[in-house]
Design a protein around this motif. Structure first.
Motif, PDB file in Angstrom:
ATOM      1  N   GLY A  78       5.975  60.534   4.332  1.00  0.00           N
ATOM      2  CA  GLY A  78       6.500  60.452   5.693  1.00  0.00           C
ATOM      3  C   GLY A  78       5.647  59.645   6.640  1.00  0.00           C
ATOM      4  O   GLY A  78       6.009  59.468   7.806  1.00  0.00           O
ATOM      5  N   LEU A  79       4.510  59.121   6.155  1.00  0.00           N
ATOM      6  CA  LEU A  79       3.633  58.309   6.979  1.00  0.00           C
ATOM      7  C   LEU A  79       3.823  56.816   6.727  1.00  0.00           C
ATOM      8  O   LEU A  79       3.204  55.992   7.389  1.00  0.00           O
ATOM      9  CB  LEU A  79       2.170  58.680   6.710  1.00  0.00           C
ATOM     10  CG  LEU A  79       1.783  60.127   7.032  1.00  0.00           C
ATOM     11  CD1 LEU A  79       0.370  60.409   6.542  1.00  0.00           C
ATOM     12  CD2 LEU A  79       1.901  60.418   8.509  1.00  0.00           C
ATOM     13  N   TYR A  80       4.664  56.478   5.757  1.00  0.00           N
ATOM     14  CA  TYR A  80       4.917  55.069   5.440  1.00  0.00           C
ATOM     15  C   TYR A  80       5.946  54.482   6.411  1.00  0.00           C
ATOM     16  O   TYR A  80       6.623  55.225   7.147  1.00  0.00           O
ATOM     17  CB  TYR A  80       5.432  54.956   4.003  1.00  0.00           C
ATOM     18  CG  TYR A  80       4.357  55.086   2.951  1.00  0.00           C
ATOM     19  CD1 TYR A  80       3.852  53.974   2.289  1.00  0.00           C
ATOM     20  CD2 TYR A  80       3.832  56.336   2.622  1.00  0.00           C
ATOM     21  CE1 TYR A  80       2.856  54.097   1.328  1.00  0.00           C
ATOM     22  CE2 TYR A  80       2.841  56.470   1.660  1.00  0.00           C
ATOM     23  CZ  TYR A  80       2.359  55.349   1.020  1.00  0.00           C
ATOM     24  OH  TYR A  80       1.368  55.470   0.076  1.00  0.00           O
ATOM     25  N   LYS A  83      11.219  51.798   6.141  1.00  0.00           N
ATOM     26  CA  LYS A  83      11.865  51.230   4.962  1.00  0.00           C
ATOM     27  C   LYS A  83      11.469  52.007   3.708  1.00  0.00           C
ATOM     28  O   LYS A  83      12.319  52.324   2.848  1.00  0.00           O
ATOM     29  CB  LYS A  83      11.496  49.757   4.812  1.00  0.00           C
ATOM     30  CG  LYS A  83      12.198  49.065   3.655  1.00  0.00           C
ATOM     31  CD  LYS A  83      11.846  47.578   3.609  1.00  0.00           C
ATOM     32  CE  LYS A  83      12.552  46.880   2.453  1.00  0.00           C
ATOM     33  NZ  LYS A  83      12.218  45.431   2.408  1.00  0.00           N
ATOM     34  N   ALA A  84      10.188  52.331   3.585  1.00  0.00           N
ATOM     35  CA  ALA A  84       9.712  53.101   2.439  1.00  0.00           C
ATOM     36  C   ALA A  84      10.234  54.529   2.490  1.00  0.00           C
ATOM     37  O   ALA A  84      10.632  55.108   1.470  1.00  0.00           O
ATOM     38  CB  ALA A  84       8.181  53.097   2.401  1.00  0.00           C
ATOM     39  N   GLN A  85      10.236  55.117   3.689  1.00  0.00           N
ATOM     40  CA  GLN A  85      10.738  56.477   3.822  1.00  0.00           C
ATOM     41  C   GLN A  85      12.193  56.584   3.386  1.00  0.00           C
ATOM     42  O   GLN A  85      12.591  57.541   2.725  1.00  0.00           O
ATOM     43  CB  GLN A  85      10.590  56.945   5.268  1.00  0.00           C
ATOM     44  CG  GLN A  85       9.155  57.208   5.680  1.00  0.00           C
ATOM     45  CD  GLN A  85       9.087  57.878   7.029  1.00  0.00           C
ATOM     46  OE1 GLN A  85       9.698  58.920   7.245  1.00  0.00           O
ATOM     47  NE2 GLN A  85       8.368  57.278   7.954  1.00  0.00           N
ATOM     48  N   ALA A 184       4.731  45.372   0.164  1.00  0.00           N
ATOM     49  CA  ALA A 184       3.766  45.619   1.235  1.00  0.00           C
ATOM     50  C   ALA A 184       4.101  46.874   2.038  1.00  0.00           C
ATOM     51  O   ALA A 184       3.190  47.575   2.508  1.00  0.00           O
ATOM     52  CB  ALA A 184       3.697  44.406   2.158  1.00  0.00           C
ATOM     53  N   HIS A 185       5.393  47.195   2.182  1.00  0.00           N
ATOM     54  CA  HIS A 185       5.759  48.359   2.997  1.00  0.00           C
ATOM     55  C   HIS A 185       5.484  49.682   2.286  1.00  0.00           C
ATOM     56  O   HIS A 185       5.636  50.745   2.875  1.00  0.00           O
ATOM     57  CB  HIS A 185       7.237  48.293   3.405  1.00  0.00           C
ATOM     58  CG  HIS A 185       8.209  48.425   2.268  1.00  0.00           C
ATOM     59  ND1 HIS A 185       8.604  47.352   1.502  1.00  0.00           N
ATOM     60  CD2 HIS A 185       8.863  49.504   1.760  1.00  0.00           C
ATOM     61  CE1 HIS A 185       9.471  47.754   0.582  1.00  0.00           C
ATOM     62  NE2 HIS A 185       9.637  49.055   0.716  1.00  0.00           N
ATOM     63  N   ARG A 186       5.056  49.618   1.006  1.00  0.00           N
ATOM     64  CA  ARG A 186       4.731  50.840   0.275  1.00  0.00           C
ATOM     65  C   ARG A 186       3.217  51.018   0.104  1.00  0.00           C
ATOM     66  O   ARG A 186       2.749  51.597  -0.859  1.00  0.00           O
ATOM     67  CB  ARG A 186       5.408  50.852  -1.090  1.00  0.00           C
ATOM     68  CG  ARG A 186       6.911  50.985  -1.035  1.00  0.00           C
ATOM     69  CD  ARG A 186       7.429  51.428  -2.380  1.00  0.00           C
ATOM     70  NE  ARG A 186       8.777  50.982  -2.610  1.00  0.00           N
ATOM     71  CZ  ARG A 186       9.237  50.527  -3.770  1.00  0.00           C
ATOM     72  NH1 ARG A 186       8.416  50.424  -4.806  1.00  0.00           N
ATOM     73  NH2 ARG A 186      10.490  50.163  -3.910  1.00  0.00           N
ATOM     74  N   LEU A 187       2.467  50.500   1.057  1.00  0.00           N
ATOM     75  CA  LEU A 187       1.018  50.629   1.030  1.00  0.00           C
ATOM     76  C   LEU A 187       0.542  51.090   2.402  1.00  0.00           C
ATOM     77  O   LEU A 187       0.946  50.534   3.421  1.00  0.00           O
ATOM     78  CB  LEU A 187       0.377  49.282   0.683  1.00  0.00           C
ATOM     79  CG  LEU A 187      -0.997  49.321  -0.012  1.00  0.00           C
ATOM     80  CD1 LEU A 187      -0.850  49.848  -1.427  1.00  0.00           C
ATOM     81  CD2 LEU A 187      -1.613  47.934  -0.019  1.00  0.00           C
ATOM     82  N   ILE A 188      -0.292  52.140   2.433  1.00  0.00           N
ATOM     83  CA  ILE A 188      -0.920  52.576   3.685  1.00  0.00           C
ATOM     84  C   ILE A 188      -2.393  52.856   3.429  1.00  0.00           C
ATOM     85  O   ILE A 188      -2.812  53.122   2.302  1.00  0.00           O
ATOM     86  CB  ILE A 188      -0.244  53.843   4.273  1.00  0.00           C
ATOM     87  CG1 ILE A 188      -0.252  55.001   3.272  1.00  0.00           C
ATOM     88  CG2 ILE A 188       1.158  53.533   4.754  1.00  0.00           C
ATOM     89  CD1 ILE A 188       0.279  56.307   3.860  1.00  0.00           C
ATOM     90  N   GLY A 189      -3.187  52.802   4.489  1.00  0.00           N
ATOM     91  CA  GLY A 189      -4.615  53.036   4.379  1.00  0.00           C
ATOM     92  C   GLY A 189      -4.936  54.440   3.904  1.00  0.00           C
ATOM     93  O   GLY A 189      -4.282  55.409   4.296  1.00  0.00           O
ATOM     94  N   TYR A 190      -5.942  54.560   3.058  1.00  0.00           N
ATOM     95  CA  TYR A 190      -6.322  55.843   2.460  1.00  0.00           C
ATOM     96  C   TYR A 190      -6.795  56.832   3.527  1.00  0.00           C
ATOM     97  O   TYR A 190      -6.280  57.952   3.635  1.00  0.00           O
ATOM     98  CB  TYR A 190      -7.417  55.602   1.427  1.00  0.00           C
ATOM     99  CG  TYR A 190      -7.739  56.783   0.538  1.00  0.00           C
ATOM    100  CD1 TYR A 190      -7.056  56.985  -0.654  1.00  0.00           C
ATOM    101  CD2 TYR A 190      -8.756  57.682   0.877  1.00  0.00           C
ATOM    102  CE1 TYR A 190      -7.358  58.048  -1.487  1.00  0.00           C
ATOM    103  CE2 TYR A 190      -9.064  58.747   0.052  1.00  0.00           C
ATOM    104  CZ  TYR A 190      -8.362  58.929  -1.130  1.00  0.00           C
ATOM    105  OH  TYR A 190      -8.667  59.992  -1.938  1.00  0.00           O
TER     106      TYR A 190
END
Length: 374
Positions: A78-80, A83-85, A184-190
């Motif tokens: 839920g933090l992506y 589009k990914a959500q 790219a839209h399926r990547l978030i900072g750790y």
């Protein structure tokens, strides 16, 4: 729940949660609990989710463990970006596994990244729809940055290497990515994903749901462990009628003072752990409702208290197991599986009481927590 309990031994045999258990839970809506309402989910509070996880763990410890992972995976999803959500949540019911360790490598390509790596202890991966996987990206200047990549399970392979003496039914096998393309839209900072702060906050977070991934999973973990212990207590009581103490004159185990004291001690450990966990959940909900994040000191307290609550649950199960006689060794007697599973669960790096109590003790004495996994 009785059917799920009956399937517990089958989970251990299969090395994963049985399909019938998944089907019944899905029909009950449990895989929609952490899904946003706009995608047809229930968007339940942490308190409500923790209650359900505890009940499930009381019926099948392995399934309860997996629920803590799948729900946390959904929270992180839920933090992506939207589009990914939409890709993850569009069905309204979803299971998202989680590989915390940053054992993958990312390579930039046009439109996204290529991901390769292996993630051990990937609980519930056989039944998951998606996997959130920790990975490292090396920048041109040689510096490294950690991310969570969101990947469909259909694009991963699973190595069936989960051969263990505890938590067998969790199916915590190894998942493998071999040059998998991640948009790219399926990547978030750790780091941002652990705190719940993902830059632009594409998900327009619903008020009252910003718990942070580590505090969330630790709260669910404690609730799972305490639910498991309550289940063990119920099973102990079910076996009591007509049980004596072999090779003694005690023909009714209930009348022995030591048994009475130990059962009371087990029940009190469960209630004490529940009280601690309730305080943690209340704090997290108070902060979330106010749109605030807990301080690092508060998050260290969360880790210490929930791990301690889990350890109290373990001690309660150990007491009940020790009172259950040699017949408890039979695989057909569930308490032995509850005992083995809680011993295994409390060994997990995130749940082990000693490092968690160290963090809590450090902040109580005015020091930094000593870990960024908060």
């Amino acid at each position: 729940m009785p059917v799920i309990r009956e399937h517990g031994i089958e989970a251990e045999r299969q090395g994963r949660v049985p399909r019938e258990t998944l089907r019944r839970l899905d029909r009950a809506g449990v895989f929609r609990m952490a899904v946003p309402e706009r995608f047809g989910g229930l968007d339940l509070s942490l308190e409500r989710q923790a209650e359900v996880v505890g009940r499930i763990a009381g019926a099948c410890p392995a399934t309860g463990w997996n629920m803590t992972v799948w729900l946390t995976g959904a929270l992180i999803a839920g933090l992506y970006p939207d589009k990914a959500q939409k890709e993850v949540f569009d069905g309204g019911s979803v299971r998202v596994s989680l590989g915390f360790a940053t054992t993958g490598r990312l390579t930039p390509v046009e439109g996204g990244y290529r991901l390769s790596g292996r993630w051990g202890y990937n609980s519930g991966c056989h039944a998951a729809d998606w996997d959130v996987l920790g990975a490292v990206l090396e920048r041109p200047d040689g510096t490294e940055e950690e991310f969570f990549a969101l990947v469909p399970l259909t694009e991963l392979s699973i190595v069936d290497d989960w051969d263990v003496s505890a938590g067998s039914g969790t199916g915590s096998a190894t998942t493998v990515a071999e040059d998998v393309f991640v948009p790219a839209h399926r990547l978030i900072g750790y780091d941002a994903s652990l705190t719940g702060e993902t830059g632009e906050r594409w998900n327009a977070q619903v008020p009252g749901r910003g718990y942070g991934a580590v505090a969330f999973i630790m709260s669910l973990y404690a609730s799972m462990a305490l639910g498991l212990a309550r289940g063990a207590l119920e099973l102990f009581f079910e076996r009591l009628p007509g049980r004596g103490i072999t090779y003694t004159d005690w023909d009714d185990q209930r009348r022995h003072p030591l048994v009475q004291q130990q059962v009371a001690a087990a029940a009190n450990r469960i209630e004490a752990g529940a009280a601690l966990t309730d305080r943690v959940i209340a704090l997290l909900q108070e902060r979330a409702d106010a749109g605030e994040r807990p301080t690092d000191a508060e998050k260290a307290q969360v880790r210490g208290r929930t791990a301690f609550a889990g350890d109290l649950a373990k001690e309660a199960v150990q007491l009940l197991y020790s009172l259950s006689g040699a017949s408890v060794l039979k695989r057909s007697v569930p308490i032995q599986r509850y005992h083995r599973d809680i011993l295994g669960f409390t060994q997990h790096a995130l749940a082990h009481p000693l490092p968690n109590l160290e963090m809590q003790g450090r902040v109580l004495m005015g020091l930094a927590p000593g870990s960024y996994i908060l």
